[in-house]
Design a protein around this motif. Structure first.
Motif, mmCIF file in Angstrom:
data_model
loop_
_atom_site.group_PDB
_atom_site.id
_atom_site.type_symbol
_atom_site.label_atom_id
_atom_site.label_comp_id
_atom_site.label_asym_id
_atom_site.label_seq_id
_atom_site.Cartn_x
_atom_site.Cartn_y
_atom_site.Cartn_z
ATOM 1 N N ALA A 28 0.819 -1.222 0.000
ATOM 2 C CA ALA A 28 0.000 0.000 0.000
ATOM 3 C C ALA A 28 0.852 1.271 0.000
ATOM 4 C CB ALA A 28 -0.940 -0.001 1.206
ATOM 5 N N ASN A 29 2.131 1.150 -0.361
ATOM 6 C CA ASN A 29 2.995 2.341 -0.372
ATOM 7 C C ASN A 29 3.800 2.380 -1.680
ATOM 8 O OD1 ASN A 29 5.024 0.435 -0.018
ATOM 9 N ND2 ASN A 29 4.997 0.652 2.207
ATOM 10 N N ASP A 30 4.848 3.213 -1.699
ATOM 11 C CA ASP A 30 5.609 3.374 -2.950
ATOM 12 C C ASP A 30 6.913 2.576 -2.966
ATOM 13 O OD1 ASP A 30 7.041 4.832 -1.122
ATOM 14 O OD2 ASP A 30 6.956 6.740 -2.222
ATOM 15 N N LEU A 31 7.040 1.596 -2.081
ATOM 16 C CA LEU A 31 8.215 0.711 -2.126
ATOM 17 C C LEU A 31 8.245 0.051 -3.511
ATOM 18 C CD1 LEU A 31 10.588 -0.614 -0.541
ATOM 19 C CD2 LEU A 31 8.972 -2.377 0.181
ATOM 20 N N PRO A 32 9.356 0.219 -4.274
ATOM 21 C CA PRO A 32 9.379 -0.296 -5.650
ATOM 22 C C PRO A 32 9.013 -1.780 -5.725
ATOM 23 C CG PRO A 32 11.286 1.109 -5.258
ATOM 24 C CD PRO A 32 10.586 0.942 -3.930
ATOM 25 N N SER A 33 8.187 -2.136 -6.708
ATOM 26 C CA SER A 33 7.735 -3.529 -6.888
ATOM 27 C C SER A 33 8.907 -4.500 -6.916
ATOM 28 C CB SER A 33 6.938 -3.666 -8.183
ATOM 29 O OG SER A 33 5.735 -2.949 -8.077
ATOM 30 N N LEU A 35 11.683 -4.370 -5.349
ATOM 31 C CA LEU A 35 12.157 -4.658 -3.992
ATOM 32 C C LEU A 35 11.141 -5.494 -3.220
ATOM 33 C CD1 LEU A 35 13.955 -1.345 -2.977
ATOM 34 C CD2 LEU A 35 14.946 -3.632 -3.189
ATOM 35 N N VAL A 36 9.856 -5.252 -3.482
ATOM 36 C CA VAL A 36 8.832 -6.087 -2.836
ATOM 37 C C VAL A 36 9.014 -7.530 -3.296
ATOM 38 C CG1 VAL A 36 6.373 -6.490 -2.521
ATOM 39 C CG2 VAL A 36 7.222 -4.144 -2.677
ATOM 40 N N GLU A 37 9.257 -7.686 -4.608
ATOM 41 C CA GLU A 37 9.440 -9.045 -5.157
ATOM 42 C C GLU A 37 10.689 -9.706 -4.559
ATOM 43 O OE1 GLU A 37 9.342 -8.106 -9.375
ATOM 44 O OE2 GLU A 37 7.411 -7.124 -9.015
ATOM 45 N N LYS A 38 11.803 -8.939 -4.501
ATOM 46 C CA LYS A 38 13.054 -9.467 -3.933
ATOM 47 C C LYS A 38 12.865 -9.916 -2.488
ATOM 48 C CE LYS A 38 16.834 -8.925 -6.593
ATOM 49 N NZ LYS A 38 17.513 -10.149 -7.009
ATOM 50 N N THR A 39 12.152 -9.090 -1.710
ATOM 51 C CA THR A 39 12.105 -9.328 -0.267
ATOM 52 C C THR A 39 10.993 -10.288 0.149
ATOM 53 O OG1 THR A 39 10.803 -7.302 -0.045
ATOM 54 C CG2 THR A 39 13.177 -7.129 0.359
ATOM 55 N N THR A 40 10.076 -10.597 -0.785
ATOM 56 C CA THR A 40 8.988 -11.512 -0.434
ATOM 57 C C THR A 40 9.004 -12.802 -1.247
ATOM 58 O OG1 THR A 40 7.528 -10.526 -2.074
ATOM 59 C CG2 THR A 40 7.424 -9.604 0.161
ATOM 60 N N PHE A 41 9.817 -12.828 -2.340
ATOM 61 C CA PHE A 41 9.856 -13.977 -3.265
ATOM 62 C C PHE A 41 8.561 -14.134 -4.048
ATOM 63 C CE2 PHE A 41 12.651 -14.920 0.355
ATOM 64 C CZ PHE A 41 13.876 -15.032 -0.297
ATOM 65 N N LEU A 42 7.696 -13.101 -4.030
ATOM 66 C CA LEU A 42 6.481 -13.140 -4.850
ATOM 67 C C LEU A 42 6.833 -12.714 -6.272
ATOM 68 C CD1 LEU A 42 3.992 -11.431 -2.360
ATOM 69 C CD2 LEU A 42 4.010 -13.847 -3.035
ATOM 70 N N ASP A 43 6.014 -13.169 -7.249
ATOM 71 C CA ASP A 43 6.316 -12.776 -8.625
ATOM 72 C C ASP A 43 5.698 -11.415 -8.953
ATOM 73 O OD1 ASP A 43 3.645 -13.147 -9.541
ATOM 74 O OD2 ASP A 43 4.018 -15.297 -9.755
ATOM 75 N N GLY A 85 -2.226 -2.896 -6.791
ATOM 76 C CA GLY A 85 -3.433 -2.327 -7.384
ATOM 77 C C GLY A 85 -4.603 -2.357 -6.425
ATOM 78 N N ALA A 86 -4.781 -3.501 -5.766
ATOM 79 C CA ALA A 86 -5.925 -3.665 -4.866
ATOM 80 C C ALA A 86 -5.790 -2.792 -3.616
ATOM 81 C CB ALA A 86 -6.044 -5.139 -4.465
ATOM 82 N N LEU A 87 -4.558 -2.581 -3.149
ATOM 83 C CA LEU A 87 -4.351 -1.885 -1.878
ATOM 84 C C LEU A 87 -3.877 -0.438 -2.028
ATOM 85 C CD1 LEU A 87 -2.788 -4.912 0.011
ATOM 86 C CD2 LEU A 87 -4.969 -3.832 0.545
ATOM 87 N N GLY A 88 -3.751 0.020 -3.277
ATOM 88 C CA GLY A 88 -3.430 1.426 -3.488
ATOM 89 C C GLY A 88 -1.944 1.744 -3.538
ATOM 90 N N GLY A 89 -1.110 0.729 -3.673
ATOM 91 C CA GLY A 89 0.331 0.982 -3.764
ATOM 92 C C GLY A 89 0.729 1.486 -5.144
ATOM 93 N N THR A 90 1.920 2.090 -5.242
ATOM 94 C CA THR A 90 2.451 2.569 -6.517
ATOM 95 C C THR A 90 3.845 1.981 -6.731
ATOM 96 O OG1 THR A 90 3.321 4.536 -5.429
ATOM 97 C CG2 THR A 90 1.151 4.735 -6.444
ATOM 98 N N ASN A 91 4.456 2.347 -7.872
ATOM 99 C CA ASN A 91 5.819 1.889 -8.218
ATOM 100 C C ASN A 91 5.878 0.387 -8.529
ATOM 101 O OD1 ASN A 91 7.139 4.310 -8.237
ATOM 102 N ND2 ASN A 91 7.849 4.142 -6.131
#
Ligand SMILES: *[C@@H]1O[C@H](CO)[C@@H](O)[C@H](O)[C@H]1NC(C)=O
Length: 213
Positions: free
Chosen positions: A183-188, A190-198, A207-213
């Motif tokens: 829900a913030n502007d943490l670059p996607s 880095l989110v992918e790197k730190t969570t292992f999500l694709d 998109g669902a939670l209002g995040g950007t980047n």
């Protein structure tokens, strides 16, 4: 025998000497316009404090559950209910419509006790050894969530579930894991790197939670 009497008397005398004489020390109703610190808000002038500073009606009504999580959280922390500023306590109301969820979250500064008022709530927390503590709670059940540990509540029935949660702090704080991640502007990237999500999953959740980047 003499020793047993003398020691309590010493403590009573010490208490009397150490207690400020002014009734201002009885409470510290928060002055929301004044400075605040981790210890709480500064005190409203005691001469201007009335009984209404110690009463809050903001938890009386069912919350609006028409949202993504199909649930509502109405806090009565110091910011909403200044009367409990500095007293080391606070409460909140949870309403979960059928299918509703309070996603994984933590209160960094307070233990929590949840009391189910109606319906069925499936609740759980995970300790720092990653052990899961999970229970289906019904009306009247209470459950503890220790300070700082990630926990969640899910409606476990087919009707509205309501709970009152009480905290050992007037500012327990609230951090929701999905909002931290999506829900913030943490670059996607880095989110992918730190969570292992694709990438697709991260973009979808942002998109669902209002995040950007
Ligand atoms: C509940 O919230 C939704 C979404 O914000 C809004 O459209 C709706 O009007 C609200 N309902 C009430 C009764 O306030």
């Amino acid at each position: 025998m003499v020793k047993m009497v003398v020691i309590p008397l010493f403590f009573i005398a010490a208490l009397l000497i150490c207690s400020p004489s002014s009734h201002a020390a009885d409470f510290c109703v928060g002055d929301l316009k004044g400075p605040t610190s981790p210890a709480g808000y500064s005190c409203k002038d005691p001469a201007k404090v009335t009984v209404d500073d110690f009463v809050y009606s903001g938890l009386a009504a069912v919350g609006n559950t028409t949202n993504l999580i199909k649930a509502s959280v109405a806090p009565a922390f110091a910011a909403q209910f200044p009367g409990l500023n500095g007293l080391g306590i606070s409460v909140a109301r949870l309403d979960l419509a059928p299918g509703g969820v309070i996603p994984f979250h933590t209160h960094p500064a307070g233990n929590e006790v949840l009391t189910v008022l109606q319906g069925v709530i499936c609740a759980g927390f995970v300790d720092t050894a990653n052990k899961v503590y999970l229970k289906t709670l019904k009306k009247g059940d209470i459950m503890i969530f220790p300070t700082g540990l990630l926990h969640f509540q899910v409606n476990g029935g087919g009707s509205l579930a309501t709970a009152i949660v009480s905290f050992s702090s007037s500012q327990p704080g609230l951090q929701i894991l999905d909002y931290v991640l999506f829900a913030n502007d943490l670059p996607s990237l880095l989110v992918e790197k730190t969570t292992f999500l694709d990438d697709a999953q991260v973009k979808k959740l942002k998109g669902a939670l209002g995040g950007t980047n």
